[in-house]
Design a protein around this motif. Sequence first.
Motif, PDB file in Angstrom:
ATOM      1  N   UNK A  31       0.742  -1.826  -0.125  1.00 56.98           N
ATOM      2  CA  UNK A  31      -0.242   0.330   0.377  1.00 56.98           C
ATOM      3  C   UNK A  31       0.966   1.324  -0.074  1.00 56.98           C
ATOM      4  N   UNK A  33       1.163   5.813  -0.410  1.00 59.30           N
ATOM      5  CA  UNK A  33       0.322   6.958  -0.307  1.00 59.30           C
ATOM      6  C   UNK A  33       0.945   8.078  -0.939  1.00 59.30           C
ATOM      7  N   UNK A  35       1.275  12.216   0.600  1.00 58.63           N
ATOM      8  CA  UNK A  35       0.925  13.306   1.494  1.00 58.63           C
ATOM      9  C   UNK A  35       1.382  14.143   1.746  1.00 58.63           C
ATOM     10  N   UNK A  43       0.040  17.653   8.131  1.00 56.64           N
ATOM     11  CA  UNK A  43      -0.273  17.385   6.455  1.00 56.64           C
ATOM     12  C   UNK A  43      -1.747  16.768   6.364  1.00 56.64           C
ATOM     13  N   UNK A  45      -3.826  14.191   3.245  1.00 55.85           N
ATOM     14  CA  UNK A  45      -3.456  12.874   2.330  1.00 55.85           C
ATOM     15  C   UNK A  45      -3.928  13.552   0.621  1.00 55.85           C
ATOM     16  N   UNK A  56      -7.652   5.589  -3.062  1.00 53.32           N
ATOM     17  CA  UNK A  56      -9.141   6.625  -2.151  1.00 53.32           C
ATOM     18  C   UNK A  56      -7.817   7.796  -3.135  1.00 53.32           C
ATOM     19  N   UNK A  91       5.323  14.001   0.933  1.00 59.56           N
ATOM     20  CA  UNK A  91       6.084  13.054   1.755  1.00 59.56           C
ATOM     21  C   UNK A  91       4.663  11.752   1.009  1.00 59.56           C
ATOM     22  N   UNK A  95       2.645   1.238   3.588  1.00 52.95           N
ATOM     23  CA  UNK A  95       2.332   0.410   4.700  1.00 52.95           C
ATOM     24  C   UNK A  95       1.978  -1.524   4.375  1.00 52.95           C
ATOM     25  N   UNK A  96       2.675  -2.410   4.939  1.00 49.67           N
ATOM     26  CA  UNK A  96       1.876  -3.817   5.248  1.00 49.67           C
ATOM     27  C   UNK A  96       0.352  -3.666   5.826  1.00 49.67           C
ATOM     28  N   UNK A  98      -1.022  -1.778   9.197  1.00 47.95           N
ATOM     29  CA  UNK A  98      -1.780  -0.357  10.078  1.00 47.95           C
ATOM     30  C   UNK A  98      -0.978   0.771   9.712  1.00 47.95           C
ATOM     31  N   UNK A 100       1.320   3.559   8.779  1.00 44.08           N
ATOM     32  CA  UNK A 100       2.607   3.840   7.370  1.00 44.08           C
ATOM     33  C   UNK A 100       4.003   4.128   8.116  1.00 44.08           C
TER      34      UNK A 100
ATOM     35  N   UNK B  34      -2.199   7.020  16.140  1.00 45.81           N
ATOM     36  CA  UNK B  34      -1.283   6.418  15.781  1.00 45.81           C
ATOM     37  C   UNK B  34      -0.143   7.419  16.161  1.00 45.81           C
ATOM     38  N   UNK B  36       3.665   9.967  15.293  1.00 46.16           N
ATOM     39  CA  UNK B  36       4.469  10.422  15.039  1.00 46.16           C
ATOM     40  C   UNK B  36       5.222  11.332  15.459  1.00 46.16           C
ATOM     41  N   UNK B  49       0.895   3.067  18.334  1.00 43.59           N
ATOM     42  CA  UNK B  49      -0.907   2.802  17.528  1.00 43.59           C
ATOM     43  C   UNK B  49      -1.849   2.211  18.480  1.00 43.59           C
ATOM     44  N   UNK B  51      -5.119   0.430  17.672  1.00 40.83           N
ATOM     45  CA  UNK B  51      -5.711  -0.258  17.132  1.00 40.83           C
ATOM     46  C   UNK B  51      -7.754  -1.103  18.368  1.00 40.83           C
ATOM     47  N   UNK B 100      -7.648  -2.480   7.617  1.00 38.24           N
ATOM     48  CA  UNK B 100      -6.102  -2.156   7.896  1.00 38.24           C
ATOM     49  C   UNK B 100      -5.855  -0.642   7.581  1.00 38.24           C
ATOM     50  N   UNK B 101      -5.823  -0.639   6.552  1.00 38.06           N
ATOM     51  CA  UNK B 101      -5.520   0.693   4.852  1.00 38.06           C
ATOM     52  C   UNK B 101      -6.488   1.548   4.944  1.00 38.06           C
ATOM     53  N   UNK B 103      -6.261   6.310   4.599  1.00 33.50           N
ATOM     54  CA  UNK B 103      -5.447   7.629   4.845  1.00 33.50           C
ATOM     55  C   UNK B 103      -6.060   8.015   6.209  1.00 33.50           C
ATOM     56  N   UNK B 104      -4.095   8.402   6.191  1.00 30.67           N
ATOM     57  CA  UNK B 104      -4.747   9.259   8.219  1.00 30.67           C
ATOM     58  C   UNK B 104      -5.005  10.533   7.747  1.00 30.67           C
ATOM     59  N   UNK B 106      -4.412  14.007   9.869  1.00 26.03           N
ATOM     60  CA  UNK B 106      -3.352  14.212  10.910  1.00 26.03           C
ATOM     61  C   UNK B 106      -3.627  15.606  12.173  1.00 26.03           C
TER      62      UNK B 106
END
Lengths: 111, 116
Positions: A31, A33, A35, A43, A45, A56, A91, A95-96, A98, A100, B34, B36, B49, B51, B100-101, B103-104, B106
């Motif tokens: 996956x 992305x 940003x 930041x 998306x 998306x 940026x 991701x694999x 949850x 990123x 999350x 960062x 994180x 979940x 599980x995937x 967009x975030x 922030x």
Amino acid sequence: EPEVTQTPSHQVTQMGQEVILRCVPISNHLYFYWYRQILGQKVEFLVSFYNNEISEKSEIFDDQFSVERPDGSNFTLKIRSTKLEDSAMYFCASSAFYEQYFGPGTRLTVT
Amino acid sequence: AQSVAQPEDQVNVAEGNPLTVKCTYSVSGNPYLFWYVQYPNRGLQFLLKYITGDNLVKGSYGFEAEFNKSQTSFHLKKPSALVSDSALYFCAVRDGNGGSQGNLIFGKGTKLSVKP
């Protein structure tokens, strides 16, 4: 430890020019992305990509933007005709599961 | 709409003292949360994180965060701050109902300054 890499670190371009920002995601991630962060702002998306297609995108990601995975390792963001307001830090993330993992960013300056 | 609030632009702490960086969120479904950290001229580094499961999650560099569903908060904590913890900290959220995937979203970031 594997990490996301991005090139170039800084790109200066003139308004109306095309730019391509490059990213090499972590090798076993599926996956991807993009940003961006305008100076002093959050930041935001732009787009997500999985299985060779966009999964998306945000309202920022208009027809001037495109993404591509041209080979097994690179992931690119193209801005067709840059505007002054495209100046930002871009940026890439991969991701694999949850979380990123982000690259160091490309600072794009449009003059 | 999903959103994240980090009410403090800057947090100042003396080295050795505990630190807290605040974060509140709003999502329609189950939150995936999350933290960062960003050092100067570097990308965003994943810290930890939430979940599901235990409300207290532990992450890198001795940081932990507590998920509080009733207060919709996910504050970042560390029992004893180091000068090297000085950086910009971002809280992020996404709606977990998408799998599980996704967009975030922030927060605007909180600058942590740890003085010797």
